[in-house]
Scaffold this motif. Structure first.
Motif, PDB file in Angstrom:
ATOM      1  N   ARG A   1      15.632  11.246  12.912  1.00 47.20           N
ATOM      2  CA  ARG A   1      16.647  11.754  11.988  1.00 47.20           C
ATOM      3  C   ARG A   1      16.592  13.289  11.871  1.00 47.20           C
ATOM      4  NH1 ARG A   1      19.361   8.460   8.441  1.00 47.20           N
ATOM      5  NH2 ARG A   1      20.592  10.381   8.219  1.00 47.20           N
ATOM      6  N   PRO A   2      16.763  13.996  12.975  1.00 49.10           N
ATOM      7  CA  PRO A   2      16.768  15.462  12.890  1.00 49.10           C
ATOM      8  C   PRO A   2      17.916  16.003  12.041  1.00 49.10           C
ATOM      9  CG  PRO A   2      17.526  14.728  15.042  1.00 49.10           C
ATOM     10  CD  PRO A   2      16.969  13.527  14.358  1.00 49.10           C
ATOM     11  N   ASP A   3      18.945  15.186  11.841  1.00 48.62           N
ATOM     12  CA  ASP A   3      20.089  15.637  11.035  1.00 48.62           C
ATOM     13  C   ASP A   3      19.716  15.885   9.574  1.00 48.62           C
ATOM     14  OD1 ASP A   3      19.812  12.659  11.245  1.00 48.62           O
ATOM     15  OD2 ASP A   3      21.282  12.728   9.608  1.00 48.62           O
ATOM     16  N   LEU A   4      18.589  15.283   9.136  1.00 48.80           N
ATOM     17  CA  LEU A   4      18.167  15.455   7.744  1.00 48.80           C
ATOM     18  C   LEU A   4      17.322  16.710   7.525  1.00 48.80           C
ATOM     19  CD1 LEU A   4      17.204  11.774   6.804  1.00 48.80           C
ATOM     20  CD2 LEU A   4      19.244  13.034   6.107  1.00 48.80           C
ATOM     21  N   VAL A   5      16.902  17.341   8.606  1.00 51.14           N
ATOM     22  CA  VAL A   5      16.015  18.503   8.475  1.00 51.14           C
ATOM     23  C   VAL A   5      16.619  19.599   7.598  1.00 51.14           C
ATOM     24  CG1 VAL A   5      14.936  20.406   9.743  1.00 51.14           C
ATOM     25  CG2 VAL A   5      14.735  18.055  10.592  1.00 51.14           C
ATOM     26  N   PRO A   6      17.919  19.951   7.757  1.00 53.30           N
ATOM     27  CA  PRO A   6      18.465  21.031   6.908  1.00 53.30           C
ATOM     28  C   PRO A   6      18.336  20.756   5.410  1.00 53.30           C
ATOM     29  CG  PRO A   6      19.936  20.612   8.756  1.00 53.30           C
ATOM     30  CD  PRO A   6      18.916  19.518   8.768  1.00 53.30           C
ATOM     31  N   LEU A   7      18.357  19.482   5.005  1.00 53.50           N
ATOM     32  CA  LEU A   7      18.239  19.171   3.579  1.00 53.50           C
ATOM     33  C   LEU A   7      16.845  19.525   3.052  1.00 53.50           C
ATOM     34  CD1 LEU A   7      20.099  15.741   3.312  1.00 53.50           C
ATOM     35  CD2 LEU A   7      20.983  18.045   2.902  1.00 53.50           C
TER      36      LEU A   7
ATOM     37  N   ARG B   1       0.864  -1.170   0.000  1.00 52.79           N
ATOM     38  CA  ARG B   1       0.000   0.000   0.000  1.00 52.79           C
ATOM     39  C   ARG B   1       0.910   1.233   0.000  1.00 52.79           C
ATOM     40  NH1 ARG B   1      -5.416  -0.639   1.490  1.00 52.79           N
ATOM     41  NH2 ARG B   1      -5.524   1.473   0.633  1.00 52.79           N
ATOM     42  N   TRP B   2       0.301   2.383  -0.261  1.00 57.07           N
ATOM     43  CA  TRP B   2       1.087   3.603  -0.389  1.00 57.07           C
ATOM     44  C   TRP B   2       0.526   4.683   0.530  1.00 57.07           C
ATOM     45  CZ3 TRP B   2       5.074   4.515  -4.154  1.00 57.07           C
ATOM     46  CH2 TRP B   2       5.330   3.403  -4.981  1.00 57.07           C
ATOM     47  N   LEU B   3       1.403   5.607   0.893  1.00 57.43           N
ATOM     48  CA  LEU B   3       0.956   6.794   1.595  1.00 57.43           C
ATOM     49  C   LEU B   3       1.527   8.026   0.903  1.00 57.43           C
ATOM     50  CD1 LEU B   3       3.401   8.143   3.489  1.00 57.43           C
ATOM     51  CD2 LEU B   3       2.834   6.241   4.976  1.00 57.43           C
ATOM     52  N   ALA B   4       0.863   9.127   1.084  1.00 54.27           N
ATOM     53  CA  ALA B   4       1.286  10.385   0.478  1.00 54.27           C
ATOM     54  C   ALA B   4       1.671  11.365   1.573  1.00 54.27           C
ATOM     55  CB  ALA B   4       0.149  10.972  -0.357  1.00 54.27           C
ATOM     56  N   LEU B   5       2.858  11.917   1.458  1.00 53.93           N
ATOM     57  CA  LEU B   5       3.217  13.076   2.260  1.00 53.93           C
ATOM     58  C   LEU B   5       2.825  14.296   1.434  1.00 53.93           C
ATOM     59  CD1 LEU B   5       6.715  12.128   3.718  1.00 53.93           C
ATOM     60  CD2 LEU B   5       4.463  11.894   4.785  1.00 53.93           C
ATOM     61  N   GLY B   6       2.034  15.189   2.020  1.00 49.27           N
ATOM     62  CA  GLY B   6       1.442  16.245   1.210  1.00 49.27           C
ATOM     63  C   GLY B   6       1.610  17.642   1.755  1.00 49.27           C
ATOM     64  N   GLY B   7       2.671  17.895   2.518  1.00 56.43           N
ATOM     65  CA  GLY B   7       2.909  19.249   3.009  1.00 56.43           C
ATOM     66  C   GLY B   7       4.388  19.488   3.182  1.00 56.43           C
ATOM     67  N   ALA B   8       4.947  20.405   2.396  1.00 54.91           N
ATOM     68  CA  ALA B   8       6.398  20.598   2.381  1.00 54.91           C
ATOM     69  C   ALA B   8       6.869  21.726   3.292  1.00 54.91           C
ATOM     70  CB  ALA B   8       6.858  20.876   0.947  1.00 54.91           C
ATOM     71  N   GLU B   9       5.986  22.283   4.113  1.00 56.87           N
ATOM     72  CA  GLU B   9       6.428  23.330   5.027  1.00 56.87           C
ATOM     73  C   GLU B   9       7.510  22.800   5.960  1.00 56.87           C
ATOM     74  OE1 GLU B   9       1.985  24.234   4.282  1.00 56.87           O
ATOM     75  OE2 GLU B   9       3.333  22.494   4.311  1.00 56.87           O
ATOM     76  N   HIS B  10       8.429  23.677   6.336  1.00 55.37           N
ATOM     77  CA  HIS B  10       9.574  23.250   7.159  1.00 55.37           C
ATOM     78  C   HIS B  10       9.131  22.632   8.480  1.00 55.37           C
ATOM     79  CE1 HIS B  10      12.351  26.295   4.884  1.00 55.37           C
ATOM     80  NE2 HIS B  10      12.030  25.243   4.157  1.00 55.37           N
ATOM     81  N   LYS B  11       8.072  23.178   9.075  1.00 52.59           N
ATOM     82  CA  LYS B  11       7.636  22.642  10.365  1.00 52.59           C
ATOM     83  C   LYS B  11       7.215  21.183  10.245  1.00 52.59           C
ATOM     84  CE  LYS B  11       2.803  24.155   9.989  1.00 52.59           C
ATOM     85  NZ  LYS B  11       1.709  24.929  10.655  1.00 52.59           N
ATOM     86  N   PHE B  12       6.608  20.812   9.118  1.00 51.55           N
ATOM     87  CA  PHE B  12       6.197  19.426   8.953  1.00 51.55           C
ATOM     88  C   PHE B  12       7.408  18.515   8.757  1.00 51.55           C
ATOM     89  CE2 PHE B  12       2.129  21.407   7.196  1.00 51.55           C
ATOM     90  CZ  PHE B  12       1.481  21.308   8.412  1.00 51.55           C
ATOM     91  N   ALA B  13       8.410  18.991   8.026  1.00 50.09           N
ATOM     92  CA  ALA B  13       9.637  18.215   7.859  1.00 50.09           C
ATOM     93  C   ALA B  13      10.299  17.976   9.210  1.00 50.09           C
ATOM     94  CB  ALA B  13      10.587  18.936   6.914  1.00 50.09           C
ATOM     95  N   GLU B  14      10.355  19.010  10.018  1.00 47.96           N
ATOM     96  CA  GLU B  14      10.971  18.873  11.339  1.00 47.96           C
ATOM     97  C   GLU B  14      10.183  17.897  12.210  1.00 47.96           C
ATOM     98  OE1 GLU B  14      11.188  22.808  12.885  1.00 47.96           O
ATOM     99  OE2 GLU B  14      12.558  23.503  11.297  1.00 47.96           O
TER     100      GLU B  14
END
Length: 384
Positions: A262-268, A241-254
């Protein structure tokens, strides 16, 4: 209801015009559908339920259907009476056909100066392609939209939503309502030249950066809207099955990357969409592949991030939220209807599930127009 007292004459077929006039009927407009002798084609397209096709039910409920021979003198006379009665005329002929039949805007305006006349066509009434026939797929192809639907190997895929048809429907509805509002102030009707291609292309402001700013086509899988952003992408789960991530705002990435350790990936994720975010995409792809969709659903309930499961149509329309919003409605004969998406606090729309058979209301409507026994029923020719 909001459109009570508005009278609509619908000569269109298939999806854009019938859909918009159904929305008007849902909100109180009186809609008379003029069909060719063989009937609206979508009566017989696709699966049927309770005696009617799903397509027809969800574009023609609440309308009165009449059949006229618009190539006969009697048919033209009846049409003229209808135009005098109507506030709105909707047609979807190829440019030039309405004029040949004597039912174009100029002819209707001569009868009823306040008429709002909407002509829906593929490419519009003017321009080099005006006479070219086209339906939704060709519209999407010619508007650059199919070129955006590409598999990872670069192969374009046929779109699965009739967005040119529906963009045309909604733009036409907006135009008609604006014209009616203006008529209330000025007393003047108007002509609306609605091109499905124009309507579709007007829906693209969020993806036109490369063409407009740089003069180049998008590199599809590097763009924000199509997988270039790690937080705006589809991911496979362990159960396929699949899921969709649908919000690219920085707060959601964090929020997501912190929850996954994996907070180390947040800057990317602060980098522009594209290859710079590949390590985040790779991590998320590998991580989501370790658990089932149900497991991720449970995990993500407590994470403030935009996401959704990739559902089937059956699942989506069975969702309790869909039913709570009234977007699935069943009539007394067991026919299933799409609900009304425009929700007014005052004078809400109301579904009238009645579906006329071909020509069912012809005699009654003509009698109301004072034509009585002179009903110009079809003689084998119709909308042409």
């Amino acid at each position: 209801m909001k459109l009570e007292g508005v009278r609509v004459l619908d000569l269109s077929l298939f999806l854009p015009g019938p859909h918009l006039t159904m929305m008007m009927a849902d909100h109180g407009a009186e809609v008379i559908k003029v069909e060719p002798p063989g009937g609206e084609p979508v009566r017989e397209v696709g699966l049927k339920q309770a005696g009617h096709s799903t397509w027809f039910r969800n574009t023609h409920r609440g309308k009165r259907c009449i059949a006229l021979d618009l190539k006969s003198a009697a048919g033209k006379a009846a049409f003229a009476r209808l135009v005098a009665w109507a506030d709105v005329v909707v047609e979807a002929f190829r440019p030039g056909v309405a004029a040949r039949l004597g039912i174009d805007y100029a002819s209707c305006k001569a009868i009823n100066p306040g008429i709002v006349y909407c002509a829906i066509s593929a490419y519009g009434q003017t321009g080099p392609k005006a006479l070219r026939p086209a339906h939704d797929l060709a519209m999407q192809a010619d508007s650059g939209v199919v070129s955006l639907n590409r598999a990872p190997d670069g192969t374009p895929a046929a779109p699965h939503m009739p967005v040119a048809d529906m963009a045309g429907s909604l733009m036409a509805l907006a135009g008609i309502l604006m014209a009616l509002l203006r008529r209330e102030r000025s007393g003047e009707g108007d002509f609306i030249d609605l091109s499905m291609q124009d309507a579709l292309m007007a829906w693209l402001p969020n993806v036109l950066g490369p063409p407009f700013a740089l003069g180049r086509d998008p590199v599809v899988h590097e763009e924000r809207s199509w997988g270039g952003n790690a937080l705006y992408k589809l991911y496979r789960c362990a159960d396929d099955r699949w899921l969709a991530l649908g919000g690219a705002e920085h707060k959601f990435a964090e929020n997501l990357l912190n929850a996954l350790g994996r907070p180390d990936l947040v800057p990317l994720c602060h980098l522009p969409p594209g290859p710079g975010q590949d390590p985040v995409k790779d991590f998320l792809a590998a991580t989501f592949a370790t658990r089932t969709l149900a497991a991720w659903t449970a995990f993500l309930q407590d994470v403030d991030v935009c996401w959704a499961p990739v559902k089937t149509l059956t699942e989506a329309f069975a969702d309790p939220h869909t039913h709570a919003r009234g977007m699935v409605w069943t009539d007394g004969q067991g026919g299933t209807h799409l609900g009304i998406p425009i929700r007014f606090a005052n004078e809400p729309g109301r579904i009238n599930p009645h579906l006329d058979v071909v020509g069912e209301s012809t005699a009654a409507v003509l009698a109301e127009l004072g034509l009585g026994d002179k009903a110009p029923l079809p003689s084998g020719e119709g909308l042409g």
